[in-house]
Write an enzyme that holds these catalytic residues in place. Structure first.
Site, PDB file in Angstrom:
ATOM      1  CB  SER A  20      16.690  -1.960  -2.290  1.00 25.92           C
ATOM      2  OG  SER A  20      18.048  -2.192  -2.090  1.00 25.92           O
ATOM      3  NE  ARG A  21      13.055  -6.365   1.064  1.00 22.40           N
ATOM      4  CZ  ARG A  21      12.070  -5.347   1.520  1.00 22.40           C
ATOM      5  NH1 ARG A  21      11.904  -5.362   2.815  1.00 22.40           N
ATOM      6  NH2 ARG A  21      10.497  -5.483   0.637  1.00 22.40           N
ATOM      7  CB  SER A  22      21.027  -4.345  -0.973  1.00 20.69           C
ATOM      8  OG  SER A  22      20.756  -4.846  -2.533  1.00 20.69           O
ATOM      9  CB  THR A  47      18.759  -3.380  -9.733  1.00 18.70           C
ATOM     10  OG1 THR A  47      18.854  -1.955  -9.901  1.00 18.70           O
ATOM     11  CG2 THR A  47      19.066  -3.553  -7.967  1.00 18.70           C
ATOM     12  CE  LYS A  72      22.087  -7.675 -10.738  1.00 18.26           C
ATOM     13  NZ  LYS A  72      21.458  -8.853 -10.482  1.00 18.26           N
ATOM     14  N   GLY A 129      13.615 -21.016 -17.043  1.00 24.01           N
ATOM     15  CA  GLY A 129      13.568 -19.640 -16.867  1.00 24.01           C
ATOM     16  C   GLY A 129      15.660 -19.364 -17.729  1.00 24.01           C
ATOM     17  CB  ILE A 139      16.191 -16.077  -8.456  1.00 26.01           C
ATOM     18  CG1 ILE A 139      15.637 -16.033  -9.444  1.00 26.01           C
ATOM     19  CG2 ILE A 139      17.305 -17.939  -9.085  1.00 26.01           C
ATOM     20  CD1 ILE A 139      16.624 -15.402 -10.524  1.00 26.01           C
TER      21      ILE A 139
HETATM   22  P1  ATR Z   1      15.632 -11.792 -14.625  1.00 26.13           P
HETATM   23  O1  ATR Z   1      17.684 -11.069 -14.927  1.00 26.13           O
HETATM   24  O2  ATR Z   1      15.318 -11.354 -13.500  1.00 26.13           O
HETATM   25  O3  ATR Z   1      16.263 -13.243 -15.023  1.00 26.13           O
HETATM   26  P2  ATR Z   1      14.922 -10.992 -17.253  1.00 26.13           P
HETATM   27  O4  ATR Z   1      16.210 -11.917 -17.854  1.00 26.13           O
HETATM   28  O5  ATR Z   1      13.709 -10.217 -17.612  1.00 26.13           O
HETATM   29  O6  ATR Z   1      14.969 -11.328 -16.032  1.00 26.13           O
HETATM   30  O7  ATR Z   1      14.406 -12.917 -17.402  1.00 26.13           O
HETATM   31  C1  ATR Z   1      12.616 -13.269 -16.981  1.00 26.13           C
HETATM   32  C2  ATR Z   1      13.354 -14.869 -16.602  1.00 26.13           C
HETATM   33  O8  ATR Z   1      11.353 -15.666 -16.058  1.00 26.13           O
HETATM   34  C3  ATR Z   1      12.949 -14.978 -18.989  1.00 26.13           C
HETATM   35  O9  ATR Z   1      13.472 -16.577 -18.743  1.00 26.13           O
HETATM   36  C4  ATR Z   1      10.887 -15.265 -18.748  1.00 26.13           C
HETATM   37  O10 ATR Z   1      11.097 -16.092 -20.240  1.00 26.13           O
HETATM   38  P3  ATR Z   1      10.973 -15.767 -21.493  1.00 26.13           P
HETATM   39  O11 ATR Z   1      13.113 -15.429 -21.537  1.00 26.13           O
HETATM   40  O12 ATR Z   1      10.680 -16.605 -22.167  1.00 26.13           O
HETATM   41  O13 ATR Z   1      10.863 -14.149 -21.734  1.00 26.13           O
HETATM   42  C5  ATR Z   1      10.207 -15.734 -17.900  1.00 26.13           C
HETATM   43  N1  ATR Z   1       9.331 -15.560 -18.155  1.00 26.13           N
HETATM   44  C6  ATR Z   1       8.761 -14.331 -17.977  1.00 26.13           C
HETATM   45  N2  ATR Z   1       7.168 -13.948 -17.465  1.00 26.13           N
HETATM   46  C7  ATR Z   1       6.532 -15.459 -17.750  1.00 26.13           C
HETATM   47  C8  ATR Z   1       6.048 -15.858 -18.572  1.00 26.13           C
HETATM   48  N3  ATR Z   1       5.076 -15.008 -18.501  1.00 26.13           N
HETATM   49  N4  ATR Z   1       5.930 -17.844 -18.627  1.00 26.13           N
HETATM   50  C9  ATR Z   1       6.978 -18.036 -18.219  1.00 26.13           C
HETATM   51  N5  ATR Z   1       8.347 -17.145 -18.439  1.00 26.13           N
HETATM   52  C10 ATR Z   1       7.854 -15.978 -18.222  1.00 26.13           C
END
Ligand code: ATR
Length: 283
Positions: free
Chosen positions: A20-22, A67, A71, A134, A223
């Site tokens: 956390s950098r907040s 976080t 959230k 994503g 991000i």
């Molecule tokens: P955040 O809130 O940070 O977005 P999250 O809701 O867990 O975290 O989402 C992580 C994202 O990274 C998702 O789009 C996830 O893809 P999935 O929906 O298929 O899980 C993606 N992600 C995580 N690991 C991955 C991997 N090895 N290859 C491709 N996408 C990945």
């Protein structure tokens, strides 16, 4: 210096709180704005968010940030959730109102857009197609912001296609969901490309994507801010693309929170950004 009625503020309430950098950022603004308060973070275990949030008012806090997973959990705990948080499906900022009731909103989308605009003042969401990789919580905020800014073509690619489909269905607008296998080709002709997956973060593998189709004119954003430059951004920069890291998204969601907590508008200075970059780089 005038003091706000409420002069303390809760910090990131997450579990576990790792990078956390907040506190650094908000305490910088406390000084900048002459507010006699402090921003602290608490590690709140899943299941204990409700009593923690309800304690904010008696403890004299003006609000807090949240976080993952809080959230999402906060959506059913606070007294009022605004339309933005409802649409994104997550609360990033809680405000303690005069009567002690809790209001939840989401400033992450604003942080993403505000950062792009500060880093690249000529950037426009409607300059051409935008590809977002994503479909997790971060992506939901990014897509919301891009649509707010008038994106005319948003290509959404996620390993789990159903999550991208869900965003497209909920948000409507010009979102096209593409299969994961087409993520490389999805970069063709884009004006903006965004990594909104967790791939490339410290401890994770790099995002598996080839950039051959990416135009050199495209702005490439991530991000993630640990590391400051993900392999995805490094590869894009090496090809000649302009890049923007995720740190500014964190910084730029701060001022709208301050507006709600204190009615004040702190500024995002180079000094603040450099201080935070230095802190991350020296980890
Ligand atoms: P955040 O809130 O940070 O977005 P999250 O809701 O867990 O975290 O989402 C992580 C994202 O990274 C998702 O789009 C996830 O893809 P999935 O929906 O298929 O899980 C993606 N992600 C995580 N690991 C991955 C991997 N090895 N290859 C491709 N996408 C990945």
């Amino acid at each position: 210096m005038p003091h706000p009625d409420k002069f303390l503020m809760a910090g990131v309430m997450g579990w576990p709180v790792m990078h956390s950098r907040s506190p650094m950022m908000h305490n910088y603004w406390m000084e900048q704005q002459g507010v006699a308060g402090t921003y602290v973070f608490f590690e709140i275990k899943p299941g204990e968010l409700a009593p923690a949030l309800k304690a904010l008012h008696p403890l004299g806090f003006a609000g807090c940030n949240l976080t993952i997973p809080h959230k999402l959990d906060a959506m059913t705990i606070v007294d009022e959730v605004d339309d933005v948080a409802k649409k994104i499906g997550a609360i990033s900022c809680v405000v303690v109102r005069e009567d002690g009731s809790l209001f939840g909103t989401n400033n992450d989308w604003f942080g993403f857009i505000g950062n792009l605009k500060q880093q690249q003042p000529d950037w426009r969401a409607d300059a051409g197609p935008v590809t977002v990789i994503g479909a997790g919580g971060g992506s939901r905020a990014v897509c919301y912001g891009l649509l707010q800014e008038g994106a005319t073509e948003l290509r959404l690619v996620n390993r789990t296609r159903a999550k991208a489909e869900a965003i497209a269905a909920e948000y409507g607008g010009p979102i096209t969901v593409l299969p994961w296998e087409e993520r490389h080709a999805a970069l063709e002709g884009v004006a903006t490309a965004v990594n909104a997956t967790s791939q490339g973060m410290v401890g994770q593998a790099a995002l598996d994507i080839q950039l051959d189709a990416l135009p050199e004119s495209a702005l490439v954003a991530d991000i993630i801010y640990t590391p400051l430059e993900t392999p995805f951004l490094a590869a894009a920069r090496t090809r000649g693309n302009r890049t923007v890291n995720g740190l500014g998204m964190l910084i730029h969601q701060g001022p709208p929170a301050w507006k709600r907590w204190f009615g004040l508008e702190p500024t995002v200075t180079d000094e603040l950004r450099e201080m935070m970059e230095h802190s991350i780089a020296s980890d």
